[in-house]
Design a protein around this motif. Sequence first.
Motif, PDB file in Angstrom:
ATOM      1  N   ARG A 106       0.716  -1.056   0.026  1.00  0.00           N
ATOM      2  CA  ARG A 106      -0.002  -0.173  -0.135  1.00  0.00           C
ATOM      3  C   ARG A 106       0.939   1.228   0.097  1.00  0.00           C
ATOM      4  N   ALA A 107       1.924   1.027   0.772  1.00  0.00           N
ATOM      5  CA  ALA A 107       2.807   2.383   0.683  1.00  0.00           C
ATOM      6  C   ALA A 107       3.442   2.825  -0.479  1.00  0.00           C
ATOM      7  N   THR A 108       3.717   1.677  -1.240  1.00  0.00           N
ATOM      8  CA  THR A 108       4.231   1.931  -2.657  1.00  0.00           C
ATOM      9  C   THR A 108       3.198   1.989  -3.781  1.00  0.00           C
ATOM     10  N   CYS A 109       2.099   2.173  -3.555  1.00  0.00           N
ATOM     11  CA  CYS A 109       1.223   1.857  -4.577  1.00  0.00           C
ATOM     12  C   CYS A 109       0.865   3.369  -5.254  1.00  0.00           C
ATOM     13  N   TYR A 110       0.785   3.441  -6.427  1.00  0.00           N
ATOM     14  CA  TYR A 110       0.682   4.317  -7.128  1.00  0.00           C
ATOM     15  C   TYR A 110      -0.493   5.479  -6.697  1.00  0.00           C
ATOM     16  N   THR A 137      12.556  16.886  -6.104  1.00  0.00           N
ATOM     17  CA  THR A 137      13.595  15.694  -6.588  1.00  0.00           C
ATOM     18  C   THR A 137      12.940  14.483  -7.025  1.00  0.00           C
ATOM     19  N   GLY A 138      11.451  14.550  -7.089  1.00  0.00           N
ATOM     20  CA  GLY A 138      11.024  13.084  -7.479  1.00  0.00           C
ATOM     21  C   GLY A 138      11.271  12.091  -6.724  1.00  0.00           C
ATOM     22  N   ILE A 146      12.816   3.687  -2.931  1.00  0.00           N
ATOM     23  CA  ILE A 146      12.228   2.323  -2.484  1.00  0.00           C
ATOM     24  C   ILE A 146      10.913   2.103  -3.218  1.00  0.00           C
ATOM     25  N   GLN A 147      10.371   3.322  -3.728  1.00  0.00           N
ATOM     26  CA  GLN A 147       9.021   3.129  -4.164  1.00  0.00           C
ATOM     27  C   GLN A 147       9.030   2.327  -5.574  1.00  0.00           C
TER      28      GLN A 147
END
Length: 269
Positions: A106-110, A137-138, A146-147
């Motif tokens: 969930r934390a890395t979900c778009y 810096t995106g 880590i995304q």
Amino acid sequence: MTTTATTPPRPRAAIAERTLRTDRWWLAPLLTFLGLAGFLVYATVRIFVNDNYWVEEFHYLAPFYSPCLSESCAPGSSHFLGQPFPQLPSWMSPAMLVLALPGGFRATCYYYRKSYYRSFWLSPPACAVPDGHKKYTGETRFPLLIQNVHRYFFYAAVLVGLVLTYDAVISFHGKEGGFGIGLGSLILVVNAVLIWGYTLGCHSCRNIVGGRLTHFSKHPIRYWMWTQVGKLNKRHQLFAWLSMFSVVIADAYVWMVASGAINDLRIFN
């Protein structure tokens, strides 16, 4: 005016206001902040409670503690995966061993990235509203680098979905053994369905199913799967919120039943 390599971009208009928007643009990021913050508070409290997550009588297992993989788990709550981890320290609960997988997904979900970038970091808080930071810096630096592992968390999320489905199936257990239906059974089923809707609607799933194909006509089965995932993907935001609420409701319901605060509403047996 078209900007070329020799023409510097125009600076932002010199206006006193932060934005010229006159609508309540701040409402969406505020509600998002409250929703995500509420979930984080509940999750943090729950993983430290370390009790009342298993109802032996009806085989209800709270989602935050599923699967229960430690020798510290309540008797009967470990199911088919057993207890590969030893007794845990008193400050540590079995939930801490598994929540990193769905939490990382969930934390890395778009969608979630967009929501907490806007609501927590104000980057930017809304369209036509300046970024809350001076530099952008995106996702090129730690920790946002880590995304990029989101696609790998997807495989872990599939395993979590399978486990929650198993939990929903075994929850149809009667007071006197055999088959039974309670409100908890139905809540766990709804939670599993919404979790699958969110997981299979993931952008990574869509890419895995058909993202690398050049000619859909040569792969009709994968094309059909890609279109079905696409239908879920269109509602990814909806499933993200519904599944987040459902997992809290399911977990809290099992917590209340296990603690004796409420009795499970039995429909059959």
